[in-house]
Design a protein around this motif. Structure first.
Motif, PDB file in Angstrom:
ATOM      1  N   ALA A 288       0.847  -1.201   0.000  1.00 36.80           N
ATOM      2  CA  ALA A 288       0.000   0.000   0.000  1.00 36.80           C
ATOM      3  C   ALA A 288       0.877   1.243   0.000  1.00 36.80           C
ATOM      4  O   ALA A 288       0.604   2.213  -0.740  1.00 36.80           O
ATOM      5  N   ARG A 289       1.934   1.226   0.800  1.00 40.89           N
ATOM      6  CA  ARG A 289       2.846   2.375   0.838  1.00 40.89           C
ATOM      7  C   ARG A 289       3.545   2.562  -0.504  1.00 40.89           C
ATOM      8  O   ARG A 289       3.618   3.673  -1.035  1.00 40.89           O
ATOM      9  N   TYR A 293      -0.506   4.776  -1.323  1.00 41.94           N
ATOM     10  CA  TYR A 293      -1.673   4.932  -0.455  1.00 41.94           C
ATOM     11  C   TYR A 293      -1.195   5.275   0.949  1.00 41.94           C
ATOM     12  O   TYR A 293      -0.466   4.509   1.581  1.00 41.94           O
ATOM     13  N   SER A 294      -1.590   6.440   1.400  1.00 45.45           N
ATOM     14  CA  SER A 294      -1.169   6.880   2.735  1.00 45.45           C
ATOM     15  C   SER A 294      -2.384   7.369   3.510  1.00 45.45           C
ATOM     16  O   SER A 294      -3.322   7.925   2.937  1.00 45.45           O
ATOM     17  N   ALA A 301      -5.296   2.849   4.659  1.00 47.05           N
ATOM     18  CA  ALA A 301      -4.461   2.852   3.453  1.00 47.05           C
ATOM     19  C   ALA A 301      -4.465   1.472   2.799  1.00 47.05           C
ATOM     20  O   ALA A 301      -4.577   1.349   1.574  1.00 47.05           O
ATOM     21  N   VAL A 302      -4.348   0.423   3.619  1.00 45.09           N
ATOM     22  CA  VAL A 302      -4.376  -0.941   3.087  1.00 45.09           C
ATOM     23  C   VAL A 302      -5.723  -1.224   2.421  1.00 45.09           C
ATOM     24  O   VAL A 302      -5.781  -1.798   1.323  1.00 45.09           O
ATOM     25  N   GLU A 303      -6.805  -0.814   3.070  1.00 46.89           N
ATOM     26  CA  GLU A 303      -8.130  -1.071   2.518  1.00 46.89           C
ATOM     27  C   GLU A 303      -8.313  -0.363   1.184  1.00 46.89           C
ATOM     28  O   GLU A 303      -8.936  -0.905   0.256  1.00 46.89           O
ATOM     29  N   MET A 306      -6.238  -2.321  -1.411  1.00 45.58           N
ATOM     30  CA  MET A 306      -6.868  -3.590  -1.731  1.00 45.58           C
ATOM     31  C   MET A 306      -8.176  -3.399  -2.484  1.00 45.58           C
ATOM     32  O   MET A 306      -8.563  -4.236  -3.306  1.00 45.58           O
ATOM     33  N   GLN A 307      -8.871  -2.278  -2.229  1.00 41.68           N
ATOM     34  CA  GLN A 307     -10.091  -2.014  -3.000  1.00 41.68           C
ATOM     35  C   GLN A 307      -9.749  -1.818  -4.473  1.00 41.68           C
ATOM     36  O   GLN A 307     -10.466  -2.289  -5.357  1.00 41.68           O
ATOM     37  N   ARG A 308      -8.626  -1.134  -4.738  1.00 43.50           N
ATOM     38  CA  ARG A 308      -8.194  -1.001  -6.130  1.00 43.50           C
ATOM     39  C   ARG A 308      -7.894  -2.376  -6.725  1.00 43.50           C
ATOM     40  O   ARG A 308      -8.268  -2.667  -7.870  1.00 43.50           O
ATOM     41  N   TYR A 309      -7.228  -3.211  -5.942  1.00 44.96           N
ATOM     42  CA  TYR A 309      -6.911  -4.555  -6.428  1.00 44.96           C
ATOM     43  C   TYR A 309      -8.197  -5.321  -6.748  1.00 44.96           C
ATOM     44  O   TYR A 309      -8.341  -5.904  -7.835  1.00 44.96           O
TER      45      TYR A 309
END
Length: 884
Positions: A288-289, A293-294, A301-303, A306-309
């Motif tokens: 994510a970093r 994504y921050s 940021a992880v969510e 992962m939503q993009r993924y």
């Protein structure tokens, strides 16, 4: 890349020197790849650069070790290497082709064997470890004839060095006109994809997805490429555009998705320094970093990353479905007789698949964007949607605007879909896949692909929601009756099942809003119901269900449902039987759709017990609640009846019961009381402590019963042993008799959620527990069981909250902490150190999060009211279990 070191071609180098040179080349190339990747060079360029470098390296080795034989054989790249797609740690698949006609059988192999052996040994010596095979053209054909994975690999074949004539001979014999016709190959690849998707539960939305093999992953792109390449002898995906299989927008989406997944996979290989294709929790924060994504809250940021993924792979799933359907229609069945049947003014059926009559259908009549799904439900002979029409749906999603959503006819169509007898789950899934559901319900669109970074929710919000609806549908069907007989029975009483489906659709729709998702979801649900013409009573029921969808699970798992006052309080909140029926079905469906590993016989029995107790409360009347004394009298009477049937004399029963207080009979079922009583009567004092196990109790779990002289260590030691043995404790009852004994009951299951079925296992548990209680000074309190890999990524800050018991009998201690091995034992130690008595424990684990409730008193059996005592207990627990 910089290319090979010139010394690689120096014939004067000794073998050790040569190995060193080539190892240095590989090391520099790998370091340069990583450096360029971190500098922003796209993975799409780097994987081809690595493939080209590998061609050069292998070519140099080939020429050196094969010498004059180099042009008699062919060195061929296959698989991903054949496609020129080499990530840092991808397999390097190579095939050496032999000329089978150049010598009598066997001699051709033998003649080249020394040189090939030296070649392959050298590759391993320098650390390359290729996947290698040596075959004649004829051997390749024989293998490919019976194995579609071999023909797939050969479809990707590319000559690196050696005999072009030999390679051409292979190419000329593997076409679909010779073996594996386009139709056979298509069917084989479809079966392979179906089996592969099934390994991942047919969803791309697992918490730790596989970038390569999971649904919507890189393999789904490769499936398309293999099928199209084989049919058209094409070499790349751009041919899909040139031949009209994809529009410019679709091709752009496909390539952008592929490039994104390449970036993720490349980053995984770099981060782990190995061929890692799983997006495990331990990598998600760093990725994510890296992807920009921050957020002050790293979980957010992880969510977002992962939503993009998930949205990317969802788009690829859609393209995969459309292209394979199109290929089936045009390339495989294009020369077959076409059966066209009219459906209505918008659609026709072509060989069983719905097709828009004209490309203008959706522009001229936007409501057809909903009508098509209703058609598929109401006509079960229809097999699906034609690929061209899937494309038209995607192209016209912009028509689903606010005016469309408020159109009464659109609302009628959507409700008609929810009211159908069949196909509800299937069509809602299709609507989600095509983007229609997100367009029609913008709030739902915001949770599409949204994960929750924890170990509890294993699916994205949209996927979880559709699983809830699927579970509700299964309750309605006789063929699934054995899964949940009570749910099936209750569902037959539901007058309007669509209200349940709406509640399911809305229950998590506000996740990720940073507000109370139940409250906000209830507001969204109310607006939906009003817009769709539901009456006031139905609207209020749906709104209540969304607002309170967690109430039943929380009550069952965190409250003492053996207490009539808890049942009365719960029943009062629900108000009537209809609400109870709806909430029970929604609760079971929700838990089962959250995490397949969460549902077990204990939860099933607990919810069923709460449902039946509440149903009885409604039949009795809320104005006439069951009193505790009345329940105690009933439990005693039913227990006596059971004991009489077992031939147990009244005097023995009275001798045991006179030492037990009312609390015991309030908190135990009649069959538990009877079992305990028989065991105590039959056990001589010199045989204590008594440890018994029955594998199946009325609560669906195994019950372990301990009868012993009262000692402070019993709970701490017992839970340590049970934990070490790999058992999960769900409930603990601690009863102290008037003559100095304890009756401890533990309801347990295996950590897998299964019952304890093996008799030897049952005997082992009893023996280990009794041994610990007989020799407490030698019993280890530290649990040595290994902690789950994911736990360290989801540490939960330890929190303690004290609550008053309405009856002022106990203090309720609520503990929230990371669920680590030995947690309960450490809490038990804290109770012992702080002179606290435990009476009851409700154990609940949600992913990595333990949420346990303990009913406690001080040494004098009074609630723990002193602020100093509470502070001391809190500090002791934190010291033992850790702050997180």
């Amino acid at each position: 890349m910089a290319g090979l070191d010139p010394r690689a071609h120096d014939q004067r180098l000794s073998p050790p020197e040569l190995i060193t040179v080539f190892k240095d080349c590989l090391r520099r190339e790998s370091a340069q790849l990583v450096e360029w990747f971190r500098a922003g060079v796209p993975a799409a360029e780097l994987i081809r650069a690595r493939s080209d470098f590998m061609d050069e390296l292998l070519g140099a080795c080939w020429n050196r070790f094969l010498g004059p034989q180099a042009e008699q054989l062919a060195l061929v790249a296959v698989g991903g290497y054949g496609r020129r797609e080499l990530h840092p740690h991808s397999d390097i698949d190579i095939l050496v082709l032999l000329d089978g006609g150049s010598a009598p059988e066997g001699r051709g192999h033998a003649g080249h064997q020394p040189a090939l052996t030296a070649f392959f040994h050298f590759l391993w010596d320098i650390g390359l470890k290729p996947a290698q095979s040596v075959r004649t053209v004829e051997e390749c054909i024989d293998l490919a004839r019976d194995d579609q994975t071999v023909i797939t690999n050969l479809t990707e074949a590319r000559l690196i060095r050696g005999s072009a004539a030999l390679f051409d001979a292979l190419e000329s014999r593997i076409g679909p006109e010779h073996l594996w016709s386009s139709h056979q190959f298509f069917e084989a690849k479809m079966a392979e994809q179906t089996a592969r998707h099934a390994k991942y539960h047919d969803t791309a939305y697992n918490l730790e997805p596989n970038v390569k093999e999971g649904p919507g992953g890189l393999r789904d792109i490769q499936i398309i490429g293999w099928i199209i390449k084989r049919h058209y002898h094409s070499r790349n995906l751009q041919d899909l555009l040139r031949q009209g299989w994809l529009t410019e927008a679709e091709y752009t989406e496909l390539i952008q998705a592929q490039n994104f997944l390449w970036q993720v996979r490349f980053a995984l290989h770099v981060l782990t320094d190995r061929a890692e294709d799983r997006l495990l929790f331990e990598y998600q924060k760093e990725l994510a970093r890296q992807f920009g994504y921050s957020d002050p809250d790293i979980n957010q940021a992880v969510e977002a990353f992962m939503q993009r993924y998930y949205r990317t792979v969802m788009g690829l799933e859609r393209l995969n479905e459309m292209l394979l359907q199109l290929f089936k229609e045009v390339a495989l069945h294009g020369d077959l007789d076409v059966l066209i049947l009219p459906i209505n003014e918008n659609f026709q059926a072509v060989n069983g698949y719905v097709e828009a009559l004209t490309p203008e259908v959706f522009r001229q009549r936007p409501l057809a964007l909903l009508q098509i799904f209703l058609l598929l439900q109401s006509n079960t002979s229809l097999l699906g949607v034609r690929a061209s029409t899937i494309r038209l749906i995607r192209q016209h999603l912009y028509l689903i605007d606010e005016d469309f959503r408020r159109n009464p006819e659109a609302c009628r169509l959507f409700m008609a879909i929810l009211r159908q007898k069949t196909g509800i789950t299937q069509q809602l899934r299709r609507m989600n896949r095509y983007g229609v559901l997100a367009a029609y319900l913008p709030a739902f669109g915001r949770v599409v692909g949204r994960m929750q970074y924890d170990l509890f929710h294993v699916y994205t919000v949209d996927e979880h929601t559709l699983f809830v609806i699927r579970n509700l549908r299964r309750f309605a069907l006789e063929r699934y009756r054995d899964e949940h007989p009570l749910c099936n029975e209750i569902f037959q009483l539901i007058e309007k099942p669509e209200l349940l489906y709406i509640a399911a659709l809305m229950h998590d729709i506000a996740k990720g809003s940073n507000l109370d998702h139940s409250t906000l979801g209830a507001t969204i649900a109310e607006e939906f119901c009003v817009r769709h013409g539901l009456g006031r009573h139905d609207t209020q029921l749906v709104k209540w269900l969304v607002q309170n969808h967690l109430l039943m699970s929380m009550t069952a798992q965190r409250r003492d449902i053996s207490d009539p006052e808890v049942i009365h309080e719960f029943a009062t909140a629900l108000r009537d039987q209809t609400t109870l029926d709806h909430l029970y079905l929604l609760t079971v469906a929700d838990i089962r759709a959250t995490n397949p590993n969460l549902w077990n016989s204990w939860k099933d029995a607990l919810l069923k017990e709460l449902y039946l107790a509440t149903r009885w409360a409604f039949r009795r009347g809320l104005a006439n609640p069951l009193a505790q004394t009345e329940k105690i009298i009933t439990v005693k009477a039913e227990s006596r009846a059971l004991l009489k049937r077992l031939g147990i004399a009244d005097d023995g029963v009275e001798r045991v019961w006179k030492t037990l207080n009312d609390e015991y009979f309030l908190r135990n079922l009649p069959e538990e009381v009877a079992w305990h009583t028989v065991a105590i009567i039959a056990c001589p004092p010199d045989q204590l402590p008594l440890v018994l196990l029955r594998p199946v109790s009325q609560r669906g779990s195994a019950e372990i019963f301990v009868y012993a002289h009262n000692q402070d260590f019993i709970f701490a030691h017992s839970t340590a042993v049970l934990d070490q043995l790999g058992l999960t404790v769900f409930d603990a009852k601690i009863i102290t008799t008037g003559d100095g004994y304890v009756l401890n009951s533990y309801h347990v299951l295996e950590q897998s959620g299964e019952r304890i079925r093996d008799h030897l296992r049952q005997a082992q548990i009893c023996a280990k527990l009794r041994e610990c209680l007989v020799q407490p000074d030698r019993a280890p309190l530290r649990v040595q069981r290994r902690e789950a890999r994911q736990i360290k990524h989801f540490a939960v800050p330890t929190q303690l909250h004290f609550h008053e018991d309405p009856q002022n009998r106990y203090t309720l201690l609520e503990l929230v902490a990371t669920d680590r091995p030995g947690l309960l034992s450490k809490v038990g130690q804290a109770f012992r150190l702080c002179d606290v008595r435990l009476y009851n424990a409700k154990i609940s684990t949600i992913g990595s999060r333990a949420e346990d409730i303990f009913y406690i008193t001080d040494r004098s059996n009074r609630p723990l009211t002193s602020a100093a005592d509470r502070r001391r207990l809190s500090e002791t627990i934190v010291a033992l279990v850790g702050s997180q």
